[in-house]
Design a protein around this motif. Structure first.
Motif, PDB file in Angstrom:
ATOM      1  N   LEU A 166      -6.197 -22.590  -9.715  1.00 47.26           N
ATOM      2  CA  LEU A 166      -5.059 -21.670  -9.562  1.00 47.26           C
ATOM      3  C   LEU A 166      -5.531 -20.240  -9.352  1.00 47.26           C
ATOM      4  CD1 LEU A 166      -2.596 -23.123 -12.242  1.00 47.26           C
ATOM      5  CD2 LEU A 166      -2.484 -23.360  -9.752  1.00 47.26           C
ATOM      6  N   LEU A 167      -6.586 -19.865 -10.081  1.00 49.79           N
ATOM      7  CA  LEU A 167      -7.111 -18.514  -9.934  1.00 49.79           C
ATOM      8  C   LEU A 167      -7.666 -18.305  -8.537  1.00 49.79           C
ATOM      9  CD1 LEU A 167      -8.881 -18.028 -13.399  1.00 49.79           C
ATOM     10  CD2 LEU A 167      -6.753 -16.995 -12.604  1.00 49.79           C
ATOM     11  N   LYS A 168      -8.307 -19.285  -7.962  1.00 48.48           N
ATOM     12  CA  LYS A 168      -8.851 -19.157  -6.606  1.00 48.48           C
ATOM     13  C   LYS A 168      -7.719 -19.042  -5.578  1.00 48.48           C
ATOM     14  CE  LYS A 168     -13.198 -21.619  -7.318  1.00 48.48           C
ATOM     15  NZ  LYS A 168     -14.031 -22.792  -6.950  1.00 48.48           N
ATOM     16  N   LEU A 169      -6.593 -19.754  -5.778  1.00 48.96           N
ATOM     17  CA  LEU A 169      -5.463 -19.669  -4.841  1.00 48.96           C
ATOM     18  C   LEU A 169      -4.873 -18.257  -4.865  1.00 48.96           C
ATOM     19  CD1 LEU A 169      -3.619 -23.065  -5.380  1.00 48.96           C
ATOM     20  CD2 LEU A 169      -5.057 -22.375  -3.450  1.00 48.96           C
ATOM     21  N   ILE A 205     -12.346 -34.769 -22.017  1.00 47.78           N
ATOM     22  CA  ILE A 205     -11.901 -34.954 -20.630  1.00 47.78           C
ATOM     23  C   ILE A 205     -10.647 -34.143 -20.340  1.00 47.78           C
ATOM     24  CG2 ILE A 205     -10.992 -36.655 -19.000  1.00 47.78           C
ATOM     25  CD1 ILE A 205     -12.841 -38.707 -20.238  1.00 47.78           C
ATOM     26  N   ALA A 206      -9.708 -34.152 -21.290  1.00 45.21           N
ATOM     27  CA  ALA A 206      -8.480 -33.383 -21.093  1.00 45.21           C
ATOM     28  C   ALA A 206      -8.783 -31.891 -21.008  1.00 45.21           C
ATOM     29  CB  ALA A 206      -7.512 -33.668 -22.240  1.00 45.21           C
ATOM     30  N   GLY A 207      -9.719 -31.406 -21.830  1.00 44.15           N
ATOM     31  CA  GLY A 207     -10.094 -29.987 -21.782  1.00 44.15           C
ATOM     32  C   GLY A 207     -10.749 -29.621 -20.466  1.00 44.15           C
ATOM     33  N   ALA A 208     -11.642 -30.504 -19.994  1.00 42.24           N
ATOM     34  CA  ALA A 208     -12.300 -30.242 -18.710  1.00 42.24           C
ATOM     35  C   ALA A 208     -11.293 -30.206 -17.570  1.00 42.24           C
ATOM     36  CB  ALA A 208     -13.362 -31.296 -18.456  1.00 42.24           C
ATOM     37  N   ALA A 209     -10.311 -31.104 -17.607  1.00 44.02           N
ATOM     38  CA  ALA A 209      -9.285 -31.129 -16.563  1.00 44.02           C
ATOM     39  C   ALA A 209      -8.458 -29.854 -16.583  1.00 44.02           C
ATOM     40  CB  ALA A 209      -8.399 -32.346 -16.753  1.00 44.02           C
ATOM     41  N   ILE A 210      -8.100 -29.390 -17.785  1.00 44.87           N
ATOM     42  CA  ILE A 210      -7.297 -28.157 -17.889  1.00 44.87           C
ATOM     43  C   ILE A 210      -8.084 -26.968 -17.351  1.00 44.87           C
ATOM     44  CG2 ILE A 210      -6.264 -26.552 -19.523  1.00 44.87           C
ATOM     45  CD1 ILE A 210      -5.551 -28.980 -21.265  1.00 44.87           C
ATOM     46  N   ILE A 211      -9.365 -26.892 -17.684  1.00 42.14           N
ATOM     47  CA  ILE A 211     -10.194 -25.780 -17.185  1.00 42.14           C
ATOM     48  C   ILE A 211     -10.290 -25.827 -15.650  1.00 42.14           C
ATOM     49  CG2 ILE A 211     -12.546 -24.855 -17.151  1.00 42.14           C
ATOM     50  CD1 ILE A 211     -12.799 -25.766 -20.060  1.00 42.14           C
ATOM     51  N   GLY A 212     -10.443 -27.028 -15.071  1.00 48.27           N
ATOM     52  CA  GLY A 212     -10.513 -27.165 -13.612  1.00 48.27           C
ATOM     53  C   GLY A 212      -9.241 -26.716 -12.928  1.00 48.27           C
ATOM     54  N   VAL A 213      -8.086 -27.062 -13.509  1.00 49.32           N
ATOM     55  CA  VAL A 213      -6.804 -26.648 -12.929  1.00 49.32           C
ATOM     56  C   VAL A 213      -6.640 -25.145 -12.992  1.00 49.32           C
ATOM     57  CG1 VAL A 213      -4.304 -26.782 -13.217  1.00 49.32           C
ATOM     58  CG2 VAL A 213      -5.689 -28.848 -13.402  1.00 49.32           C
ATOM     59  N   VAL A 214      -7.037 -24.542 -14.104  1.00 52.76           N
ATOM     60  CA  VAL A 214      -6.912 -23.080 -14.247  1.00 52.76           C
ATOM     61  C   VAL A 214      -7.788 -22.378 -13.220  1.00 52.76           C
ATOM     62  CG1 VAL A 214      -7.369 -21.135 -15.766  1.00 52.76           C
ATOM     63  CG2 VAL A 214      -6.250 -23.192 -16.672  1.00 52.76           C
ATOM     64  N   ARG A 215      -9.004 -22.807 -13.001  1.00 53.43           N
ATOM     65  CA  ARG A 215      -9.903 -22.196 -12.019  1.00 53.43           C
ATOM     66  C   ARG A 215      -9.356 -22.350 -10.593  1.00 53.43           C
ATOM     67  NH1 ARG A 215     -16.079 -23.849 -13.834  1.00 53.43           N
ATOM     68  NH2 ARG A 215     -16.183 -22.526 -15.710  1.00 53.43           N
TER      69      ARG A 215
END
Length: 287
Positions: free
Chosen positions: A282-285, A270-280
């Motif tokens: 930020l990249l879209k912003l 779950i922590a890994g999935a959350a980190i990947i979601g945050v990174v994506r």
């Protein structure tokens, strides 16, 4: 006139020398009749002194009662016998029951009994304590019921010398303890009492240590030790089809173990999935 006077003077000198010689002889005789200095007095003081001697001196005094060397006691040969036997059986439960019946018939007992299960076999290990005079008979009955031994060995250790040595040392230490107790009753001061009690405590500790070792030797001599290990191969190990089924079953069990292990890591997933979601995000912003 001079000649008589000289004779008279010579006579007086001769009488004086004779008298001196007699006195010297009387003095020497008196000296020779006197007791040697410190013989009786010192012996009496040493005998009546309440201060206990060192343990080594006391032990020597106890053993020095006779000028002839003490005869070594005649002791029967003391042997410690141990053994182990390993064999295969077709029925583990039946074999265990049979060995238990042998134990009862030979007045032995089981000191340890354990079972281990491996991938290809179930193994039973029993440690038996058998009276020394029945050890050979027990082995004979065991050999009659076993078709083939994988291994079998018997060892015999002679501990006669150690047994005699410990017995003699224990006897001397006990005599020394009795000597100290007698000296304690004659102690005239607190210092003498404390010093004697210290020696008694040291000797008592040595006595207990020797008694413990002697008790251990008697137990090992009187009861021989035999470790019997017998095993039964699992039925699934007898044919190819069964072995294939066993391999498939073990593979499935391993997969389930892996799946359960992966599930136990759910917080990290779950922590890994959350980190990947945050990174994506930020990249879209940035775009």
């Amino acid at each position: 006139m001079k000649t008589p006077f000289r004779y008279l003077l010579s006579l007086l000198l001769l009488l004086a020398m004779t008298a001196c010689s007699g006195q010297d002889k009387q003095y020497e005789a008196a000296i020779s009749d006197m007791p040697a200095a410190g013989s009786a007095v010192e012996s009496r003081v040493a005998a009546e002194s309440p201060v206990a001697p060192s343990p080594e001196v006391a032990a020597e005094d106890v053993s020095a009662g006779s000028t002839q060397p003490a005869a070594i006691p005649q002791v029967a040969q003391q042997i410690i016998r141990e053994g182990q036997a390993v064999f295969e059986t077709s029925d583990l439960k039946k074999t265990k029951t049979w060995i238990e019946s042998l134990v009862r018939s030979h007045k032995a007992y089981i000191s340890n009994d354990e079972q281990n299960k491996g991938s290809d076999r179930i193994e039973q290990r029993m440690t038996l304590r058998i009276p020394a005079d029945r050890f050979d008979a027990f082995l004979g009955d065991l050999e009659k019921g076993v078709v083939r031994f994988d291994s079998k060995s018997i060892t015999a250790t002679d501990v006669t010398e150690e047994f005699i040595d410990i017995s003699q040392r224990l006897k001397v230490k006990k005599a020394t303890e009795e000597r100290y107790i007698a000296l304690l009753a004659k102690a005239a001061s607190v210092r003498d009492v404390l010093e004697t009690e210290k020696y008694i405590s040291e000797v008592r500790s040595e006595i207990e240590s020797l008694e413990g070792r002697l008790k251990y030797l008697r137990n090992r001599i009187g009861l021989s030790t035999l470790t019997v290990t017998f095993y039964q191969l699992k039925p699934e190990m007898q044919g190819f089809a069964s072995r294939f089924g066993l391999a498939f079953s073990e593979g499935w069990n391993n997969f389930l173990s892996f799946l359960l292990g992966a599930i136990s890591l759910w917080p990290f997933l779950i922590a890994g999935a959350a980190i990947i979601g945050v990174v994506r995000f930020l990249l879209k912003l940035r775009k």
